[in-house]
Design a protein around this motif. Structure first.
Motif, PDB file in Angstrom:
ATOM      1  N   ASP A  21       0.242  14.943 -22.449  1.00  0.00           N
ATOM      2  CA  ASP A  21      -0.679  14.777 -23.579  1.00  0.00           C
ATOM      3  C   ASP A  21      -0.339  13.551 -24.415  1.00  0.00           C
ATOM      4  O   ASP A  21      -1.228  12.913 -24.996  1.00  0.00           O
ATOM      5  N   CYS A  22       0.952  13.217 -24.499  1.00  0.00           N
ATOM      6  CA  CYS A  22       1.345  12.102 -25.361  1.00  0.00           C
ATOM      7  C   CYS A  22       0.794  10.770 -24.865  1.00  0.00           C
ATOM      8  O   CYS A  22       0.774   9.784 -25.612  1.00  0.00           O
ATOM      9  N   PHE A  23       0.343  10.731 -23.587  1.00  0.00           N
ATOM     10  CA  PHE A  23      -0.209   9.491 -23.043  1.00  0.00           C
ATOM     11  C   PHE A  23      -1.738   9.489 -23.018  1.00  0.00           C
ATOM     12  O   PHE A  23      -2.360   8.613 -22.414  1.00  0.00           O
ATOM     13  N   ASN A  24      -2.361  10.444 -23.689  1.00  0.00           N
ATOM     14  CA  ASN A  24      -3.825  10.488 -23.746  1.00  0.00           C
ATOM     15  C   ASN A  24      -4.438   9.212 -24.328  1.00  0.00           C
ATOM     16  O   ASN A  24      -5.533   8.801 -23.912  1.00  0.00           O
ATOM     17  N   PRO A  25      -3.756   8.529 -25.290  1.00  0.00           N
ATOM     18  CA  PRO A  25      -4.347   7.304 -25.839  1.00  0.00           C
ATOM     19  C   PRO A  25      -4.365   6.124 -24.853  1.00  0.00           C
ATOM     20  O   PRO A  25      -4.997   5.105 -25.140  1.00  0.00           O
ATOM     21  N   LEU A  26      -3.703   6.246 -23.720  1.00  0.00           N
ATOM     22  CA  LEU A  26      -3.641   5.137 -22.765  1.00  0.00           C
ATOM     23  C   LEU A  26      -4.887   5.098 -21.896  1.00  0.00           C
ATOM     24  O   LEU A  26      -5.432   6.153 -21.510  1.00  0.00           O
ATOM     25  N   THR A  27      -5.321   3.915 -21.575  1.00  0.00           N
ATOM     26  CA  THR A  27      -6.422   3.752 -20.615  1.00  0.00           C
ATOM     27  C   THR A  27      -5.884   4.035 -19.216  1.00  0.00           C
ATOM     28  O   THR A  27      -4.669   4.074 -18.998  1.00  0.00           O
ATOM     29  N   GLU A  28      -6.766   4.206 -18.253  1.00  0.00           N
ATOM     30  CA  GLU A  28      -6.323   4.481 -16.878  1.00  0.00           C
ATOM     31  C   GLU A  28      -5.486   3.336 -16.311  1.00  0.00           C
ATOM     32  O   GLU A  28      -4.450   3.584 -15.673  1.00  0.00           O
ATOM     33  N   PRO A  29      -5.891   2.061 -16.523  1.00  0.00           N
ATOM     34  CA  PRO A  29      -5.027   0.972 -16.031  1.00  0.00           C
ATOM     35  C   PRO A  29      -3.641   0.980 -16.681  1.00  0.00           C
ATOM     36  O   PRO A  29      -2.643   0.672 -16.034  1.00  0.00           O
ATOM     37  N   GLU A  30      -3.581   1.348 -17.982  1.00  0.00           N
ATOM     38  CA  GLU A  30      -2.284   1.402 -18.662  1.00  0.00           C
ATOM     39  C   GLU A  30      -1.423   2.530 -18.103  1.00  0.00           C
ATOM     40  O   GLU A  30      -0.207   2.376 -17.916  1.00  0.00           O
ATOM     41  N   LYS A  31      -2.051   3.668 -17.828  1.00  0.00           N
ATOM     42  CA  LYS A  31      -1.307   4.785 -17.239  1.00  0.00           C
ATOM     43  C   LYS A  31      -0.760   4.400 -15.863  1.00  0.00           C
ATOM     44  O   LYS A  31       0.372   4.734 -15.503  1.00  0.00           O
ATOM     45  N   LYS A  32      -1.576   3.685 -15.103  1.00  0.00           N
ATOM     46  CA  LYS A  32      -1.143   3.279 -13.771  1.00  0.00           C
ATOM     47  C   LYS A  32       0.029   2.300 -13.854  1.00  0.00           C
ATOM     48  O   LYS A  32       0.986   2.387 -13.078  1.00  0.00           O
ATOM     49  N   GLU A  33      -0.023   1.379 -14.810  1.00  0.00           N
ATOM     50  CA  GLU A  33       1.070   0.422 -14.985  1.00  0.00           C
ATOM     51  C   GLU A  33       2.354   1.142 -15.377  1.00  0.00           C
ATOM     52  O   GLU A  33       3.450   0.813 -14.892  1.00  0.00           O
ATOM     53  N   LYS A  84       0.830  -1.208   0.000  1.00  0.00           N
ATOM     54  CA  LYS A  84       0.000   0.000   0.000  1.00  0.00           C
ATOM     55  C   LYS A  84       0.861   1.254   0.000  1.00  0.00           C
ATOM     56  O   LYS A  84       0.472   2.281  -0.554  1.00  0.00           O
ATOM     57  N   ALA A  85       2.044   1.165   0.630  1.00  0.00           N
ATOM     58  CA  ALA A  85       2.956   2.309   0.607  1.00  0.00           C
ATOM     59  C   ALA A  85       3.437   2.566  -0.823  1.00  0.00           C
ATOM     60  O   ALA A  85       3.566   3.715  -1.264  1.00  0.00           O
ATOM     61  N   ASN A  86       3.704   1.491  -1.565  1.00  0.00           N
ATOM     62  CA  ASN A  86       4.108   1.636  -2.956  1.00  0.00           C
ATOM     63  C   ASN A  86       2.966   2.154  -3.815  1.00  0.00           C
ATOM     64  O   ASN A  86       3.175   2.851  -4.800  1.00  0.00           O
ATOM     65  N   GLU A  87       1.757   1.794  -3.414  1.00  0.00           N
ATOM     66  CA  GLU A  87       0.581   2.286  -4.134  1.00  0.00           C
ATOM     67  C   GLU A  87       0.513   3.806  -4.052  1.00  0.00           C
ATOM     68  O   GLU A  87       0.172   4.483  -5.036  1.00  0.00           O
ATOM     69  N   ARG A  88       0.892   4.367  -2.904  1.00  0.00           N
ATOM     70  CA  ARG A  88       0.883   5.827  -2.755  1.00  0.00           C
ATOM     71  C   ARG A  88       1.899   6.468  -3.696  1.00  0.00           C
ATOM     72  O   ARG A  88       1.638   7.505  -4.308  1.00  0.00           O
ATOM     73  N   GLU A  89       3.075   5.838  -3.822  1.00  0.00           N
ATOM     74  CA  GLU A  89       4.099   6.351  -4.736  1.00  0.00           C
ATOM     75  C   GLU A  89       3.618   6.273  -6.185  1.00  0.00           C
ATOM     76  O   GLU A  89       3.826   7.201  -6.966  1.00  0.00           O
ATOM     77  N   THR A  90       2.970   5.163  -6.518  1.00  0.00           N
ATOM     78  CA  THR A  90       2.439   4.997  -7.874  1.00  0.00           C
ATOM     79  C   THR A  90       1.388   6.061  -8.175  1.00  0.00           C
ATOM     80  O   THR A  90       1.352   6.632  -9.283  1.00  0.00           O
ATOM     81  N   GLN A  91       0.526   6.327  -7.209  1.00  0.00           N
ATOM     82  CA  GLN A  91      -0.515   7.338  -7.403  1.00  0.00           C
ATOM     83  C   GLN A  91       0.089   8.714  -7.635  1.00  0.00           C
ATOM     84  O   GLN A  91      -0.425   9.513  -8.430  1.00  0.00           O
ATOM     85  N   GLU A  92       1.191   8.992  -6.936  1.00  0.00           N
ATOM     86  CA  GLU A  92       1.870  10.274  -7.117  1.00  0.00           C
ATOM     87  C   GLU A  92       2.456  10.361  -8.528  1.00  0.00           C
ATOM     88  O   GLU A  92       2.335  11.395  -9.210  1.00  0.00           O
ATOM     89  N   ASN A  93       3.076   9.277  -8.976  1.00  0.00           N
ATOM     90  CA  ASN A  93       3.611   9.246 -10.341  1.00  0.00           C
ATOM     91  C   ASN A  93       2.497   9.369 -11.366  1.00  0.00           C
ATOM     92  O   ASN A  93       2.660   9.993 -12.418  1.00  0.00           O
ATOM     93  N   LEU A  94       1.363   8.738 -11.055  1.00  0.00           N
ATOM     94  CA  LEU A  94       0.218   8.751 -11.978  1.00  0.00           C
ATOM     95  C   LEU A  94      -0.284  10.176 -12.221  1.00  0.00           C
ATOM     96  O   LEU A  94      -0.696  10.521 -13.335  1.00  0.00           O
ATOM     97  N   LYS A  95      -0.223  11.010 -11.192  1.00  0.00           N
ATOM     98  CA  LYS A  95      -0.639  12.408 -11.358  1.00  0.00           C
ATOM     99  C   LYS A  95       0.202  13.087 -12.435  1.00  0.00           C
ATOM    100  O   LYS A  95      -0.305  13.844 -13.258  1.00  0.00           O
ATOM    101  N   HIS A  96       1.511  12.812 -12.413  1.00  0.00           N
ATOM    102  CA  HIS A  96       2.400  13.420 -13.400  1.00  0.00           C
ATOM    103  C   HIS A  96       2.163  12.832 -14.789  1.00  0.00           C
ATOM    104  O   HIS A  96       2.121  13.562 -15.784  1.00  0.00           O
ATOM    105  N   VAL A  97       2.031  11.507 -14.861  1.00  0.00           N
ATOM    106  CA  VAL A  97       1.805  10.843 -16.149  1.00  0.00           C
ATOM    107  C   VAL A  97       0.520  11.341 -16.800  1.00  0.00           C
ATOM    108  O   VAL A  97       0.462  11.555 -18.024  1.00  0.00           O
ATOM    109  N   SER A  98      -0.514  11.547 -15.994  1.00  0.00           N
ATOM    110  CA  SER A  98      -1.823  11.958 -16.521  1.00  0.00           C
ATOM    111  C   SER A  98      -1.797  13.354 -17.143  1.00  0.00           C
ATOM    112  O   SER A  98      -2.698  13.719 -17.910  1.00  0.00           O
TER     113      SER A  98
END
Length: 752
Positions: free
Chosen positions: A297-309, A280-294
């Motif tokens: 614009d170049c990642f707009n074609p990705l689904t939310e699960p793909e962005k999270k991965e 769960k601690a790693n999940e918090r880090e992933t969520q923080e990275n996800l904010k930046h990835v989202s």
């Protein structure tokens, strides 16, 4: 402290059962026993102080002793265990404070007496020959996880207190109130009748951690005996105690037997529950990275699960002011996302814009292999970035070009990049038959398998045949690791990595037919030829390992079990990396805790998720060990090692012979922050190759196998196993195999 009057015969009997002295020649024990003095201490009395010169070894006869580092209890030693061994083997300062945890009796041997007997050289050699087995995370699919039991406020308080007072647990995880409550929530209650062993020494079903609510348990261990007790109790665990914490980290056979001495009630949790909590601690880090990835614009074609991965797989890299992230015209393979700091975008020598946090650049590298269109230069004091390379992106998610065609709302599947065997490798398989192989001798034994010298009766060629017990593999939950070992070996094509020729699948055993390296293990060679501390040797073998890692990492393979035991020498003396049992393809992060305790990186211990940076940590440990003669965090128990690791490499006292360039290299590789390790920074492995310790070293000759090795083993012919010393009693467990009918091994064989 006072002296007691046990006889020399009694002392000899006791010392003969102590692990440290077991492999000494029997005729040496009488003189050793005569030099041993029996001493006693009162509870709370300090026996050894941290950072003072080591002059004495102590072997506990009765009672227990607490081990403290920087005023923090990290372990408790019981009857039959010893401390201060560095005083006998090496003239070094004590790394911990040892205090009598109860009234205690021990045998004491001084360094002066030990050296006068001439045992220091014999014990050093024998002690080093003890194998350091790897431990694996294993699967816990077979571990029964029961529904949580309801708990009264008093029961919750008892469990929480036991968790917080367990020094070993605090070494592997930060147990704040939320985490403690989360562990308490999932635990279930079990009753244990008097006389029942809740844990048995050597048990492979080692998946649970326990807190004692009521009753008591005796801790005992085979092969630990004293002149006073035929089967000694190593300790008593009563209400409020907890045990089994290593099972929360990884799979390893139980180290002792724990038997109820009264009807007892315990609270239980399983490894997988504990790992899920840490995830769960790693999940918090992933969520923080996800904010930046989202925000890209170049990642707009990705689904939310793909962005999270993608967010979970991205690596971190830091830069300082004036540093170039990349230059215009160079080949682009990485995409960068700016998290902190500011950079200048320079084209044809002129600044065209600046980018701040959430800016990104290098996106074209994810689509096509083209030169960089601009130079990126850091203009803030520092900058932190997340990055991913094209190959990792396509292994995880697929081609960005295909993702754009599909779109975020599309339903078509996007093909991911498949990691494949090295070009041309598959053509040679199926040529060697198992029935044509004749076993000529035993080469070595590991935690999960044994390796034999075999001859192909068809053409007279010799190979190394690694045998893995299917029963042991299934019992320890290592099926995926074994399949991964085969697949990783198929991908490898480097002169610095042992080659795979065939795989076979028989009723009880899996077999890997491997390249033979008859020069022997580097570990045994160092002991036999006393190469410890010889810089030309260390430099040569470290360089070979760097080149092996370069090859593996280019294919996104993480090795995870570097140590001198896993480096072999061929007949000319060239070094080769062996044993892919814990290796796996890892384009992002992985979470299985595995490896050899002496070489564990901090993120491995804390289950934070690890990447290729783990291998560079292990290279730093190997460098220290080859130059100093022992690993930097060496301790009696794994938990003591982990406590030292968590304090960091800067707390280690480097021997004088390691000062300067070697110390700088080790600290650069063993940085607590994975992204700050030398080879993980911009420049990659060139940062190691250009390190001052390697000044004048010919990396080109090393890579071509034309550099003359500093030591050439003596090998008579291709059937000579004189450089190996494994014995049948070293063989790993052979567990009866019951086919789970899952087909896990159906594609293992390349030949019959």
């Amino acid at each position: 402290m006072g002296c007691a009057g046990s006889t020399s015969h009694e002392r000899q009997f006791f010392l003969s059962k102590v692990e440290l002295f077991k492999r000494l020649p029997e005729e040496e024990l009488p003189e050793l026993a005569k030099s041993a003095v029996e001493v006693s201490y009162l509870k709370g009395q300090v026996i050894i102080e941290e950072n003072t010169p080591g002059e004495k070894l102590f072997v506990i006869k009765r009672g227990s002793a607490g081990v403290e580092i920087n005023n923090r209890r990290v372990a408790t030693l019981q009857a039959g265990e010893y401390f201060g061994e560095s005083a006998l083997l090496r003239n070094e300062q004590c790394t911990a404070t040892i205090t009598a945890a109860s009234s205690m009796k021990a045998l004491m041997i001084t360094r002066e007496d030990f050296m006068n007997l001439g045992l220091h050289t014999k014990l050093e050699l024998v002690d080093k020959l003890g194998k350091r087995g790897a431990v694996g995370g294993g699967a816990v699919a077979n571990a029964e996880i029961k529904e949580p039991s309801s708990k009264t406020p008093a029961e919750r308080e008892l469990i929480a207190k036991a968790l917080q007072e367990n020094a070993n647990l605090s070494t592997i995880a930060t147990l704040d109130t939320d985490r403690v409550n989360a562990i308490v929530d999932v635990m279930w209650k079990e009753e244990v009748p008097i006389g029942k062993p809740i844990i048995k020494e050597g048990d492979l079903q080692a998946d649970y951690f326990y807190v004692v609510q009521s009753g008591s348990f005796q801790v005992s261990k085979a092969e630990t005996a004293s002149s006073d007790q035929a089967t000694p109790a190593l300790g008593l665990l009563e209400a409020g105690s907890s045990f089994g914490e290593l099972a929360l980290l990884y799979f390893a056979p139980r180290a002792a037997t724990i038997t109820a001495t009264a009807d007892a009630v315990v609270w239980v949790t399983a490894r997988q529950q504990f790992k899920d909590l840490l995830m769960k601690a790693n999940e918090r880090e992933t969520q923080e990275n996800l904010k930046h990835v989202s925000k890209c614009d170049c990642f707009n074609p990705l689904t939310e699960p793909e962005k999270k991965e993608l967010a979970a797989a991205m690596h971190e890299m830091t830069f300082v002011k004036g540093e170039l992230v990349f230059e215009q015209g160079e080949r682009g393979t990485q995409f960068f996302l700016l998290v902190e700091g500011e950079v200048s975008v320079i084209k044809d020598g002129k600044e065209v814009t600046t980018l701040k946090a959430t800016g990104y650049f290098g996106e074209l590298a994810l689509e096509r292999d083209e030169p960089r269109a601009a130079t990126i230069k850091v203009i803030s004091q520092s900058a932190k970035m997340l990055w991913v390379d094209k190959e990792s992106f396509e292994i995880l998610i697929g081609s960005l070009e295909d993702l754009k065609k599909r779109g975020r709302d599309g339903t078509g599947a996007v093909k991911k990049l498949q990691v494949a065997p090295s070009a041309g490798d598959t053509k040679r398989f199926g040529n060697i038959r198992f029935k044509d192989l004749k076993v000529l001798g035993l080469l070595g034994c590991g935690g999960f398998g044994a390796v034999f010298l075999v001859e192909d009766l068809g053409n007279g060629e010799t190979y190394a045949l690694k045998n893995l017990s299917k029963g042991y593999v299934v019992t320890s939950g290592m099926q995926n690791s074994v399949i991964s070992e085969k697949n990783v070996q198929l991908m490898c094509d480097s002169p610095f990595v042992v080659k795979l020729y065939e795989t076979f699948n028989s009723a009880e055993t899996l077999h890997l037919l491997l390249e033979l390296a008859l020069g022997g293990e580097l570990y045994a060679t160092y002991n036999k030829k006393n190469l410890w501390g010889q810089e030309p040797c260390a430099k040569f073998y470290i360089a070979g390992t760097v080149l092996a890692f370069e090859h593996l990492h280019s294919k996104k393979i993480i090795f995870r079990d570097l140590k001198p035991e896993n480096l072999l020498l061929n007949e000319q003396g060239h070094v080769k990396l062996t044993d892919m049992g814990l290796a796996k393809v890892c384009p992002g992060k992985t979470f299985t805790t595995c490896g050899t305790p002496d070489y564990f990186a901090p993120e491995l211990i804390a289950s934070k998720g690890h990447n290729l940076a783990v291998d560079w940590w292990t290279l730093g440990i190997l460098t220290f060990e080859l130059c100093a003669g022992h690993p930097p965090f060496e301790s009696t128990t794994p938990m003591q090692i982990y406590a030292k690791v968590q304090k960091g490499i800067h707390k280690i006292l480097f021997p004088k012979k390691l000062k300067g360039n070697i110390e700088s290299l080790v600290k650069g590789l063993c940085h607590a922050v994975p992204s700050e390790r030398l080879a993980m920074k911009k420049g990659g492995t060139q940062n190691i190759k250009k390190q001052p310790w390697f000044t004048g070293f010919s990396w080109d000759e090393m890579a071509k196998f034309t550099l003359t090795p500093p030591y050439k083993p003596h090998v008579k012919n291709k059937k000579d196993i004189a450089n190996f010393s494994a014995k049948k009693e070293d063989m790993p467990p052979q567990v009866d195999y019951k086919d789970p009918k899952t087909g896990w091994d159906k594609d293992f064989a390349t030949s019959e």
